[in-house]
Structures are given as structure tokens and as C-alpha cells.
Design an enzyme around this catalytic site. Structure first.
Site, PDB file in Angstrom:
ATOM      1  N   GLU A 272       0.832  -1.212   0.000  1.00 20.31           N
ATOM      2  CA  GLU A 272       0.000   0.000   0.000  1.00 20.31           C
ATOM      3  C   GLU A 272       0.867   1.262   0.000  1.00 20.31           C
ATOM      4  OE1 GLU A 272      -3.443   0.167  -0.268  1.00 20.31           O
ATOM      5  OE2 GLU A 272      -3.035  -1.912  -0.793  1.00 20.31           O
ATOM      6  N   TRP A 275       2.036   1.846  -3.486  1.00 26.13           N
ATOM      7  CA  TRP A 275       1.032   2.526  -4.314  1.00 26.13           C
ATOM      8  C   TRP A 275       1.167   4.040  -4.159  1.00 26.13           C
ATOM      9  CZ3 TRP A 275      -2.089   1.470  -8.241  1.00 26.13           C
ATOM     10  CH2 TRP A 275      -2.469   0.158  -8.491  1.00 26.13           C
ATOM     11  N   TRP A 304     -20.082  13.162 -19.486  1.00 25.62           N
ATOM     12  CA  TRP A 304     -20.552  12.925 -18.123  1.00 25.62           C
ATOM     13  C   TRP A 304     -21.928  13.551 -17.921  1.00 25.62           C
ATOM     14  CZ3 TRP A 304     -17.470   9.478 -16.026  1.00 25.62           C
ATOM     15  CH2 TRP A 304     -16.105   9.472 -16.348  1.00 25.62           C
ATOM     16  N   ASN A 339     -10.559   3.005   3.119  1.00 32.01           N
ATOM     17  CA  ASN A 339     -10.154   2.879   1.720  1.00 32.01           C
ATOM     18  C   ASN A 339     -11.142   2.074   0.880  1.00 32.01           C
ATOM     19  OD1 ASN A 339      -8.111   3.389  -0.371  1.00 32.01           O
ATOM     20  ND2 ASN A 339      -7.909   1.166  -0.373  1.00 32.01           N
ATOM     21  N   TRP A 357     -15.338  12.596 -12.789  1.00 38.78           N
ATOM     22  CA  TRP A 357     -14.481  12.223 -11.660  1.00 38.78           C
ATOM     23  C   TRP A 357     -13.813  13.432 -11.019  1.00 38.78           C
ATOM     24  CZ3 TRP A 357      -9.346  13.541 -12.223  1.00 38.78           C
ATOM     25  CH2 TRP A 357      -8.891  13.796 -13.528  1.00 38.78           C
ATOM     26  N   TRP A 380      -9.129   8.334  -7.747  1.00 34.50           N
ATOM     27  CA  TRP A 380     -10.317   8.718  -8.512  1.00 34.50           C
ATOM     28  C   TRP A 380     -10.192   8.304  -9.977  1.00 34.50           C
ATOM     29  CZ3 TRP A 380     -15.174  10.159  -7.684  1.00 34.50           C
ATOM     30  CH2 TRP A 380     -15.529  10.435  -6.365  1.00 34.50           C
TER      31      TRP A 380
END
Length: 466
Positions: A272, A275, A304, A339, A357, A380
């Protein structure tokens, strides 16, 4: 006491494991400066909660540095553009010959630092830029010398480089004089935050890190997806503002794994953290990510829906999907979200509401106490299928099914959507119309099946565009 070395702290509000502070202190007497830029933070959508925690951390840092004889000063400016002049003026007025800071990756921050460098150069003031605050500070590249665009090969290379480096945290500077009185700081820009959840104290942050590694890190993979369980570290706000450093995290992981006779490379929590490094390095490689642009350019053509009523319902936790509403209320009430819930709410927003987004990304940043642009943007864009190594566009989370799996008893929903607290553990995930009426809980604002098909069709249309 003559001071010629000034250390400029930004999102690295700590005395331990701070390369710039450590190396500067080896060269002579140091002072610390922090720039307060409220308007710039506002333009970057940083939350009041993060601003409040920042103020608290600065105050406690000032006090701990004072015990070492190191003064901490504040420079007030509305935006980054004012800092070259203000930092130069401060250096000239105080006889500073050297400025030290740790490298930053986002575009605005790099532009700020370059402008400060050029302004100081005109006055023969040296600038010493230390490596970026990453776990693996060097650029992680493929064998072809190109940036990784997929996490798994990045992680393999990252681990290889990590095994070759010294992970010992830099110690705090040695005392440079007798303790001094902390400078009275002007903190009238501070904002309220949940100090009961995240005390503004480096020592508490470090204690929380070690307690997590000693007691929970080994079982992190088993419990990390269940929001009702206290299975995560909850140190992300301290990492976002740099009250904890990367080497401190590594030290805790390595020590714990060694004590338990297991390989540190198998740590899921370490992955993690990788990341986080991955998304931060992407900021440096692809500046457009800092400019409101998707990683996949063709997704700019998506149309969108951006229904304002639906957007407000999502923000307020009134979508009619209990797990989504519980997650959004957790965010609004605490400044933090688990998360797994970040993935569920972002998928709901981008795929089922089919909302841009960027609006969801901005709302999260405006509320998160642990808001980091790179991680928030990466998450996102992952959910929206517009980003680097993103979820395939045809994978659309079913929020009800996610709720049944990860909040099986409904206890998390009951905590943040108390109007549903009397429902049984089955119906709480998707109450009947009668139950919604009696609980004064709204009907779903969107139909999952039709919304999912519409989102997939919209992405499919991109394939047919020239």
C-alpha cells in the site's frame, strides 16, 4: 548565535527522518521556516481539517525544535507566487546564506521551488535540494528507462531497489544550543479538526505507527476491507503532512517482520505504501495529471451526466444506498474515509451517477484530513477508468453487494446512518420501500442495472471514435 542555514519545511513537518533538516544541521547552525499560504491551499482544495492539523503540527514542532535550540519562523503569503520575494527578503534580513528543502513533485510546487531558486541565486544564496520524500527516492524506471504505467512491474522493481538502500531514518539534529523559548506563532489561519482522532503530535503519530505494526500489520490483509474493524493504520493524515517519514514506516515494518521471522517483502501494508510512491512518481513523469487532465486522453470525450441534484445527494450521504451514504457521512463528520469505502463511493459516483471524476476528486480533497493530491487523483482516476493502471471500465461495483460482503452485519451503516439502526442485518443493505418510509430514508437516486449498462455503453462508444 549566527545562523546561515535555513530549512524550508512544507509537507514534511517533522524533526526525525527529515533529509533537509538533518543535512543542513551537519553544516552549521540552522533555523526552520514554514510558509503559510491559505489562498493557495484553498485553490488546491485542501480541507479545513488538514489545515487545522497542519497548524497543530507546526505548533508542536516549534516546541520540539526549541528544545534543540532551533527557532521556527512563519512566512505568511496568500499564494506560492509571493514566496520568491518573501523568502529572499527573509534570508537577506537574517543573514541566511543557504536554503535547504526536500524536493516536491506536483507541477505548482516545482514551479514554486524553481522560482525561489532563481530569486535566491541573484543574491548569491545557495539552494540545497534534497531527494523527494519517497520510500524509494530515486526514479523507478523500466529496463527501457521509461516510467512504469502499471503498478505490478513497478512494485517488483521498487522492491528490488528498496532492498539495496539504507532504510535507517535520519536522526533529529543534535542540540545546537541550550533550549530556547518557542517563537509565538500566528495561527489565526487554523481551522477545526478532529483532534480526538488525530492528535497534532509527532510522538503520538510514531506511537500509532509502531502499535499498528506490532499488533495489526501481520493481519492487515485479512481485515483491511472491513470498515467496522480497526484494522488499518489510520496514520495517513500524518503521512500527508509529513509528521511521519517514509523511513520511519520502513523501520517499523522491517523490525516487526524480523521479530516475527517473516519476509518484509511479503507485507501487504508495504505494498500500500508502494502505491503511494507509484502515484507520486506519476505526478513527476506526467505533469498533465496536475492540470485536471485524465491519464487516458480519449476519456476526455466522455459525456458525463453531471446531475446537480444527484451530486448534492452524494455529497450529503442521501443517495438511498446505505453503504454509500454511511461512507460519505463518515467523510463529512471525521475528515477521513476507509479505503474500501473510497473505492465504493468513487465507483458509484463515476459509473452509476456517471458524474465527472474531477468533481468527486475535488470534493474529497475539500474534506479529507489526509488529502494528498497524487493519491486522491490516482484513486479517482482508477475508479473512473481514466487513469494509469485503472480498473477496467466494464467493472462496476454493485454498492449493495459490496455492503453485504464488507459490512455484513450492517454495524458500520448503523454507526453513520442511525435512522436505519433498527433494521436487521439483511434488509439494512437495501431497505424495502416500506422500511425507507418508516425510517425516513430516501429511495435510491439511480437504478444500478440500467446505470451500469449506460456507463459501459458510454465507454464502448469511445472505441468507435476516430
Amino acid at each position: 548565535m549566527k545562523i546561515e542555514h535555513l530549512v524550508w519545511l512544507r509537507n514534511d513537518l517533522r524533526s526525525i527522518d527529515n533529509p533537509a533538516l538533518y543535512h543542513a544541521s551537519k553544516q552549521g547552525k540552522v533555523a526552520v521556516v514554514i510558509a503559510i499560504t491559505p489562498q493557495q491551499w484553498k485553490e488546491h482544495n485542501e480541507s479545513d481539517a488538514k489545515t487545522g492539523l497542519r497548524a497543530g503540527l507546526i505548533q508542536t514542532l516549534s516546541e520540539s525544535l526549541a528544545t534543540l535550540g532551533i527557532p521556527l519562523h512563519l512566512i505568511h503569503a496568500e499564494k506560492f507566487a509571493q514566496l520568491p520575494d518573501k523568502i529572499t527578503q527573509f534570508c537577506l534580513e537574517n543573514g541566511i546564506k543557504h536554503l535547504w528543502f526536500n524536493h516536491d513533485l506536483p507541477v505548482h510546487e516545482q514551479q514554486r521551488d524553481q522560482a525561489v531558486f532563481e530569486a535566491l541565486k541573484k543574491h548569491n544564496i545557495a539552494t540545497h535540494i534534497q531527494p523527494v520524500d519517497l520510500i524509494v527516492p530515486q526514479t523507478v524506471l523500466s529496463q527501457q528507462g521509461t516510467p512504469f504505467k502499471v503498478f505490478t512491474p513497478f512494485f517488483k522493481r521498487w522492491v528490488t531497489l528498496l532492498a539495496q538502500q539504507d532504510i535507517t531514518p535520519f536522526p533529529a539534529p543534535e542540540p545546537q544550543s541550550e533550549p530556547i523559548e518557542p517563537i509565538l506563532l500566528d495561527l489565526n489561519w487554523s481551522k477545526p479538526f478532529r483532534e480526538d482522532l488525530w492528535p497534532a503530535d509527532q510522538d503520538i503519530a510514531k506511537q500509532r505507527l509502531w502499535q499498528f505494526c506490532h499488533h495489526k500489520e501481520r493481519h492487515y490483509q485479512d481485515g483491511r476491507d472491513y470498515p467496522i474493524q480497526p484494522a488499518t493504520s489510520t496514520i495517513s493524515p500524518y503521512l500527508a503532512l509529513g509528521a511521519l517519514g517514509s523511513r520511519q514506516c520502513l523501520e517499523a515494518i522491517f523490525y516487526t517482520c524480523d521479530q516475527e521471522e517473516r519476509d518484509w517483502q511479503d507485507s501487504i501494508w508495504l505494498k500500500e505504501l508502494a502505491w503511494r510512491d507509484f502515484y507520486r512518481q506519476l505526478m513527476g513523469h506526467f505533469p498533465l495529471l496536475s492540470m485536471n487532465q485524465p491519464f487516458k486522453p480519449d476519456t476526455n470525450l466522455l459525456r458525463w451526466r453531471n446531475n446537480q441534484d444527484e451530486f448534492h445527494a452524494w455529497c450529503e450521504g442521501k443517495t438511498g444506498f446505505p453503504i454509500v451514504d454511511a461512507a460519505m457521512r463518515q467523510l463529512n463528520q471525521t475528515g477521513w474515509m476507509h479505503n474500501r469505502l473510497r473505492m465504493i463511493t468513487a465507483s458509484f459516483f463515476t459509473k452509476l451517477l456517471f458524474a465527472d471524476w474531477r468533481k468527486g476528486e475535488a470534493y474529497f480533497m475539500s474534506k479529507l484530513i489526509d488529502g494528498e493530491f497524487s493519491a486522491n487523483n490516482g484513486g479517482w482516476q482508477w475508479s473512473a477508468s481514466t487513469g494509469c493502471d485503472a480498473v477496467p471500465y466494464f467493472r462496476v461495483f454493485n454498492p449493495t453487494r459490496q455492503s453485504e460482503i464488507y459490512d455484513k452485519t450492517g454495524d458500520f451503516i448503523k454507526r453513520f446512518v442511525p435512522e436505519l439502526a433498527e433494521l436487521d442485518s439483511k434488509s439494512i443493505h437495501n431497505p424495502s420501500s416500506e422500511q425507507r418510509t418508516s425510517c425516513h430514508y430516501p429511495a435510491p437516486i439511480v437504478d444500478y442495472k440500467s446505470a451500469r449498462l449506460a456507463a459501459i455503453a458510454a465507454f464502448d462508444e469511445l472505441k468507435n471514435l476516430p
